[in-house]
Every structure is written in structure tokens, then in C-alpha cells.
Design a protein around this motif. Sequence first.
Motif, PDB file in Angstrom:
ATOM      1  N   ASP A 208     -73.512  83.238  27.195  1.00  0.00           N
ATOM      2  CA  ASP A 208     -74.442  84.241  26.687  1.00  0.00           C
ATOM      3  C   ASP A 208     -74.056  84.532  25.240  1.00  0.00           C
ATOM      4  N   ARG A 209     -75.021  84.778  24.401  1.00  0.00           N
ATOM      5  CA  ARG A 209     -74.727  85.070  22.989  1.00  0.00           C
ATOM      6  C   ARG A 209     -73.867  86.331  22.866  1.00  0.00           C
ATOM      7  N   LYS A 210     -73.954  87.216  23.828  1.00  0.00           N
ATOM      8  CA  LYS A 210     -73.153  88.447  23.796  1.00  0.00           C
ATOM      9  C   LYS A 210     -71.662  88.157  23.941  1.00  0.00           C
ATOM     10  N   PHE A 211     -71.307  86.965  24.412  1.00  0.00           N
ATOM     11  CA  PHE A 211     -69.905  86.616  24.600  1.00  0.00           C
ATOM     12  C   PHE A 211     -69.291  85.969  23.358  1.00  0.00           C
ATOM     13  N   GLY A 212     -70.104  85.696  22.337  1.00  0.00           N
ATOM     14  CA  GLY A 212     -69.629  84.982  21.149  1.00  0.00           C
ATOM     15  C   GLY A 212     -68.594  85.767  20.356  1.00  0.00           C
ATOM     16  N   GLY A 213     -67.620  85.056  19.793  1.00  0.00           N
ATOM     17  CA  GLY A 213     -66.615  85.671  18.926  1.00  0.00           C
ATOM     18  C   GLY A 213     -65.536  86.423  19.660  1.00  0.00           C
ATOM     19  N   ALA A 214     -65.402  86.185  20.960  1.00  0.00           N
ATOM     20  CA  ALA A 214     -64.418  86.934  21.756  1.00  0.00           C
ATOM     21  C   ALA A 214     -63.001  86.513  21.418  1.00  0.00           C
ATOM     22  N   ASP A 215     -62.082  87.487  21.374  1.00  0.00           N
ATOM     23  CA  ASP A 215     -60.672  87.173  21.234  1.00  0.00           C
ATOM     24  C   ASP A 215     -60.103  86.889  22.618  1.00  0.00           C
ATOM     25  N   VAL A 216     -58.780  86.782  22.725  1.00  0.00           N
ATOM     26  CA  VAL A 216     -58.153  86.428  23.995  1.00  0.00           C
ATOM     27  C   VAL A 216     -58.476  87.455  25.081  1.00  0.00           C
ATOM     28  N   LEU A 217     -58.400  88.747  24.737  1.00  0.00           N
ATOM     29  CA  LEU A 217     -58.630  89.785  25.741  1.00  0.00           C
ATOM     30  C   LEU A 217     -60.076  89.772  26.229  1.00  0.00           C
ATOM     31  N   ALA A 218     -61.027  89.734  25.294  1.00  0.00           N
ATOM     32  CA  ALA A 218     -62.439  89.732  25.682  1.00  0.00           C
ATOM     33  C   ALA A 218     -62.799  88.459  26.447  1.00  0.00           C
ATOM     34  N   THR A 219     -62.201  87.335  26.054  1.00  0.00           N
ATOM     35  CA  THR A 219     -62.429  86.083  26.767  1.00  0.00           C
ATOM     36  C   THR A 219     -61.922  86.185  28.205  1.00  0.00           C
ATOM     37  N   SER A 220     -60.714  86.706  28.359  1.00  0.00           N
ATOM     38  CA  SER A 220     -60.124  86.844  29.695  1.00  0.00           C
ATOM     39  C   SER A 220     -60.954  87.780  30.561  1.00  0.00           C
ATOM     40  N   TYR A 221     -61.437  88.862  29.958  1.00  0.00           N
ATOM     41  CA  TYR A 221     -62.232  89.820  30.722  1.00  0.00           C
ATOM     42  C   TYR A 221     -63.544  89.189  31.174  1.00  0.00           C
ATOM     43  N   THR A 222     -64.189  88.447  30.266  1.00  0.00           N
ATOM     44  CA  THR A 222     -65.460  87.802  30.603  1.00  0.00           C
ATOM     45  C   THR A 222     -65.271  86.775  31.714  1.00  0.00           C
ATOM     46  N   ILE A 223     -64.215  85.974  31.601  1.00  0.00           N
ATOM     47  CA  ILE A 223     -63.949  84.966  32.636  1.00  0.00           C
ATOM     48  C   ILE A 223     -63.663  85.632  33.974  1.00  0.00           C
ATOM     49  N   SER A 224     -62.900  86.721  33.955  1.00  0.00           N
ATOM     50  CA  SER A 224     -62.592  87.415  35.215  1.00  0.00           C
ATOM     51  C   SER A 224     -63.852  87.974  35.856  1.00  0.00           C
ATOM     52  N   GLN A 225     -64.762  88.476  35.041  1.00  0.00           N
ATOM     53  CA  GLN A 225     -66.032  88.974  35.565  1.00  0.00           C
ATOM     54  C   GLN A 225     -66.859  87.834  36.151  1.00  0.00           C
TER      55      GLN A 225
END
Length: 262
Positions: free
Chosen positions: A86-103
Motif C-alpha cells: 500500500d502506498r501508505k506503507f512507503g518510506g517506513a523505517d525498521v520500526l514501522a516496517t516491523s509493525y506493518t509486517i506484524s499486522q
Amino acid sequence: MNILVCIKQVPETNKVEVDPVTGVLKRNGVSSKMNPYDLYAIETALRIREEKGGTITVVTMGPNQAISIIREAFSMGADKGAIISDRKFGGADVLATSYTISQGIKKLGQFDLILCGKQTTDGDTAQVGPEVAELLQIPSVSNVCKIKEIADSSIVVEMDMTEDIEIAKVTFPCLLSVDKDIFTPRLPSYLKKQASKDREITVITFDDLEDKNEKHYGLNGSPTQVQRICPPEVNSGQVIWKGNGSELANRLYDKLEELKLV
């Protein structure tokens, strides 16, 4: 056993431009491949399935082009695949990436074992696997170099801790971040590629996730920001000195001192 493998698409070259404003890699127009460490994770999953039976699902987060590595995983023997995109996931750092993957994992269901490569070749943080485990509230082990024993409710692994080898028994569900050379990854199969070319791939978007707070994703959910990007300077100059060992050692020391390296 229900196994999930987290994989990532990374640039095929180290000559990648960085956006000076956002500090993220410019991936458009750059050839990509599966992160090499993830190949070891897939092979580990295949070996475990051969011993214990079960299903292997692969998941990746990225743009639509990342579907190609899911197809590659299918050709190695994975059963199912999903992309979190999703475009809303773009530019994520490690924390945001991990949170998105966990979701995304929560959306996919329950898994006995989650496998990740030790790190990625574009970020090299080696943090996503342990952070995903923390967000899912399951135990995790990193630097796994060997699977020693698999029981019905636990797994025994060896960890390469540089100075020594440690052995851990971890109960399911758990997450393992595997090191290179745990197994030699098998080559993709042409027959499996042809058989899976039309296999459905689940697409998970922002609207599919339980948490709908946009401040938890992408740049908005990234507490770390790159403030300055400096491409490495290429220095191909060389100087040749002649003399005996003592003279050359003195000249080398003087040069290192001039460069303020000693």
C-alpha cells in the motif's frame, strides 16, 4: 506444521540513489532480487516441512513488483504467498516496517514457526525479525546456524554468537532469524515454476489491517529519520613507493599520521 517465511526484494546492485529529502532508497528503475539471506530461510522451511510435514507460506512487504520473489519462492517449493502492499506503507523505517509486517501476519492467521533471514543486504540492521516477534509477543532467536531437534511443541537450535555457539530450546509459536550457510538453498525448479504460475497470491492493503491509524505506518510511523546522505567518495589514486622495509614502514607511518589515522 504451519510455517511462515518473511522475504524481501532488494536492489540487485549497490549503486542505488537515495532521496535527499526522505532518506529512502530510490527503487524505481533498479533491478531487484530476493534478499540472499531469505533464501536460507526458505530452504530451512523446506527442510523442516520435509521432516515434519505442513504448509509453507511466504510473505513480503513492498510494491507490486515484489510479487516476483513470491513466484521465485513458489518455484523453490513454497505453498502459499502474500504481499503487504500500500502506498501508505512507503518510506517506513525498521520500526514501522516491523509493525506493518506484524499486522499483516495477524491478518494471515496463526503460525507455529516464523522464519526470517538474519538481515537484508540493503539495510543490514538485522532488527526486523526480532521486532516482529516482539510485536507478535512470541519468543525469537537470532543468528541461528543449525536446527538440532524439532519436537511437537518446541525446537532446539544453535546460535552463532561469534565468540561461542549457544544452544536454545524455544517453544512454538516462535520466530527464528537464520544465518547464512544453515543450509545450501536449492535452485528454483522449472516444473514448480510452471505448476505455480497461476497460483493466487494474497494482497494485503492498509484497509485489510486491524489497526487503521495511519500514524503507525510508512514515514508517519517512523520515529527515525535520515538527516544527511553522503554517497561514498571513489578514490582510485595510488602511489608506489620504493625502498627497503624500514624506509617503507617509516613512510607508511608518516602518511597515516598525515591522514590522521594514527
